[in-house]
Scaffold this active site. Structure first.
Site, PDB file in Angstrom:
ATOM      1  N   HIS A  83     -71.914  13.240  52.202  1.00 21.24           N
ATOM      2  CA  HIS A  83     -70.404  12.441  51.891  1.00 21.24           C
ATOM      3  C   HIS A  83     -70.103  11.036  52.186  1.00 21.24           C
ATOM      4  CE1 HIS A  83     -66.006  11.606  51.799  1.00 21.24           C
ATOM      5  NE2 HIS A  83     -65.865  12.567  50.993  1.00 21.24           N
ATOM      6  N   SER A 132     -59.471   9.859  44.043  1.00 23.91           N
ATOM      7  CA  SER A 132     -58.669  10.135  43.786  1.00 23.91           C
ATOM      8  C   SER A 132     -57.982  10.932  42.328  1.00 23.91           C
ATOM      9  CB  SER A 132     -58.091   8.736  43.281  1.00 23.91           C
ATOM     10  OG  SER A 132     -57.888   7.781  44.580  1.00 23.91           O
ATOM     11  N   GLY A 191     -59.435  14.724  47.990  1.00 30.05           N
ATOM     12  CA  GLY A 191     -59.267  14.974  48.821  1.00 30.05           C
ATOM     13  C   GLY A 191     -57.775  14.943  48.905  1.00 30.05           C
ATOM     14  N   GLY A 192     -57.347  13.623  49.376  1.00 30.65           N
ATOM     15  CA  GLY A 192     -56.160  14.011  50.300  1.00 30.65           C
ATOM     16  C   GLY A 192     -55.345  14.537  48.795  1.00 30.65           C
ATOM     17  N   GLU A 228     -68.822  10.835  43.377  1.00 32.34           N
ATOM     18  CA  GLU A 228     -67.699   9.898  44.088  1.00 32.34           C
ATOM     19  C   GLU A 228     -67.502   8.731  44.338  1.00 32.34           C
ATOM     20  OE1 GLU A 228     -65.863  13.135  46.011  1.00 32.34           O
ATOM     21  OE2 GLU A 228     -66.650  12.490  47.986  1.00 32.34           O
ATOM     22  N   GLY A 269     -59.591   7.729  48.541  1.00 29.97           N
ATOM     23  CA  GLY A 269     -58.648   7.485  48.675  1.00 29.97           C
ATOM     24  C   GLY A 269     -57.748   6.047  48.432  1.00 29.97           C
ATOM     25  N   GLU A 312     -68.823   9.899  54.085  1.00 25.70           N
ATOM     26  CA  GLU A 312     -67.919   9.192  55.128  1.00 25.70           C
ATOM     27  C   GLU A 312     -68.886   9.044  56.641  1.00 25.70           C
ATOM     28  OE1 GLU A 312     -64.105  11.434  54.286  1.00 25.70           O
ATOM     29  OE2 GLU A 312     -62.784   9.867  52.642  1.00 25.70           O
ATOM     30  N   ASN A 345     -61.893  19.334  49.648  1.00 31.19           N
ATOM     31  CA  ASN A 345     -62.254  18.762  50.858  1.00 31.19           C
ATOM     32  C   ASN A 345     -60.618  18.474  51.658  1.00 31.19           C
ATOM     33  OD1 ASN A 345     -63.059  17.670  53.125  1.00 31.19           O
ATOM     34  ND2 ASN A 345     -64.610  16.239  51.817  1.00 31.19           N
ATOM     35  N   TRP A 346     -60.353  19.573  52.792  1.00 37.05           N
ATOM     36  CA  TRP A 346     -59.505  18.594  53.501  1.00 37.05           C
ATOM     37  C   TRP A 346     -59.861  17.646  54.648  1.00 37.05           C
ATOM     38  CZ3 TRP A 346     -57.255  24.317  55.315  1.00 37.05           C
ATOM     39  CH2 TRP A 346     -56.693  24.590  54.383  1.00 37.05           C
ATOM     40  N   LYS A 347     -60.957  17.767  55.086  1.00 28.49           N
ATOM     41  CA  LYS A 347     -61.546  16.178  55.931  1.00 28.49           C
ATOM     42  C   LYS A 347     -61.061  16.379  57.261  1.00 28.49           C
ATOM     43  CE  LYS A 347     -61.652  12.909  51.950  1.00 28.49           C
ATOM     44  NZ  LYS A 347     -62.333  11.883  51.878  1.00 28.49           N
TER      45      LYS A 347
HETATM   46  P1  13P Z   1     -60.018  11.851  47.687  1.00 22.29           P
HETATM   47  O1  13P Z   1     -59.238  12.787  46.280  1.00 22.29           O
HETATM   48  O2  13P Z   1     -58.682  11.508  48.691  1.00 22.29           O
HETATM   49  O3  13P Z   1     -59.674  10.212  46.926  1.00 22.29           O
HETATM   50  O4  13P Z   1     -60.724  11.385  48.544  1.00 22.29           O
HETATM   51  C1  13P Z   1     -61.925  11.972  47.511  1.00 22.29           C
HETATM   52  C2  13P Z   1     -62.780  12.654  48.236  1.00 22.29           C
HETATM   53  O5  13P Z   1     -63.873  12.430  49.258  1.00 22.29           O
HETATM   54  C3  13P Z   1     -63.459  14.348  48.493  1.00 22.29           C
HETATM   55  O6  13P Z   1     -64.639  14.203  48.941  1.00 22.29           O
END
Ligand code: 13P
Length: 243
Positions: free
Chosen positions: A96, A204, A225-226, A165, A171, A98, A9-11
């Site tokens: 999600h 993470s 994510g990251g 999640e 993150g 966020e 997920n590149w956000k």
């Molecule tokens: P991280 O891998 O950066 O913790 O993010 C997880 C995430 O929110 C994937 O959708």
């Protein structure tokens, strides 16, 4: 065996030119990945077309980061299933943490998004997970169960991915311990009552913990994510080998 789904997920990252550079580094690194897994990227809307063109015929499949429940209309800043299907998008992330946090998305809205996605042949990746405070108060299971019951109402469990999640692990570098992530994923499977349901862990995930996570009995994939922003690191994740 349930299908493995490894999704990045590149956000709100990656311009089109950055995405082009990423794809030219990434595709050769996953060309020989085992067939048991889908390797998925969820770019921002502006880069979907670019990534879709480059990924055509490769191991990489596309996800969006959202989908609206209406066919079209006056919904500024939203995106329809039809718009995504034009770019061969296969998955769509809904619920999600966020958008739940920043835009107060409700389980009912998330359910509408997921139902519309399935109605158009998109596979929703429905995210659930508890906050730090909820876990400390011993409410994690109750919160997740409510998200599952309301978010998945009326959905076909065979055309669905659930991503567990825990918000405190997103993150932060604090991964949920694999046995605990596996326990929650097992609970989700029993609440949904579908042995074939694909369940991901997210929070993470990195090259250093993917092999252990993927060796857990109830974890069928990851939502990253990251660590999905670096082609070599995400390729290592996509090429995981069970520990
Ligand atoms: P991280 O891998 O950066 O913790 O993010 C997880 C995430 O929110 C994937 O959708």
């Amino acid at each position: 065996m349930r299908r493995r789904v490894i999704a990045g997920n590149w956000k709100m990252h990656m311009t089109c030119s950055q995405a082009r550079d990423y794809m030219s580094a990434f595709l050769p690194l996953v060309a020989d990945a085992p067939d048991d897994r889908d390797i998925v990227l969820a770019p921002p809307f502006t880069a979907i077309s670019t990534v879709a063109d480059i990924a055509a015929g490769s191991r990489v499949q596309l996800s969006s980061q959202n989908v609206h429940w209406q066919e079209n209309g006056a919904f500024t800043a939203e995106i329809s299933a039809e718009m995504l299907l034009e770019h061969k998008v296969k998955y769509t992330i809904v619920g999600h943490s966020e958008p739940r946090k920043y835009f107060s998305e409700s389980d009912e809205q998330i359910n509408h998004r997921a139902r519309t996605a399935q109605g158009h042949g998109l596979i929703p990746i429905v995210c659930v997970g508890e906050t730090d405070e909820q876990r400390e108060r011993g409410e994690a299971e109750r919160v997740i169960r409510r998200q599952i019951e309301q978010g998945l109402e009326g959905l076909d469990a065979n055309k669905l991915v659930v991503a567990y999640e825990p918000i405190w692990a997103i993150g932060t570098g604090k991964t949920c311990e694999s046995p605990e992530a596996n326990r929650i994923c097992g609970l989700i499977r029993s609440w949904v009552g579908a042995t074939d349901l694909v369940i991901q862990y997210g929070g993470s995930v990195k090259p250093g913990n993917i092999d252990e996570l993927m060796s857990m009995s109830d974890i069928d994939g990851v939502l990253v994510g990251g660590a999905s922003l670096k082609p070599d690191g995400f390729a290592r994740i996509a090429n995981y080998q069970e520990a």
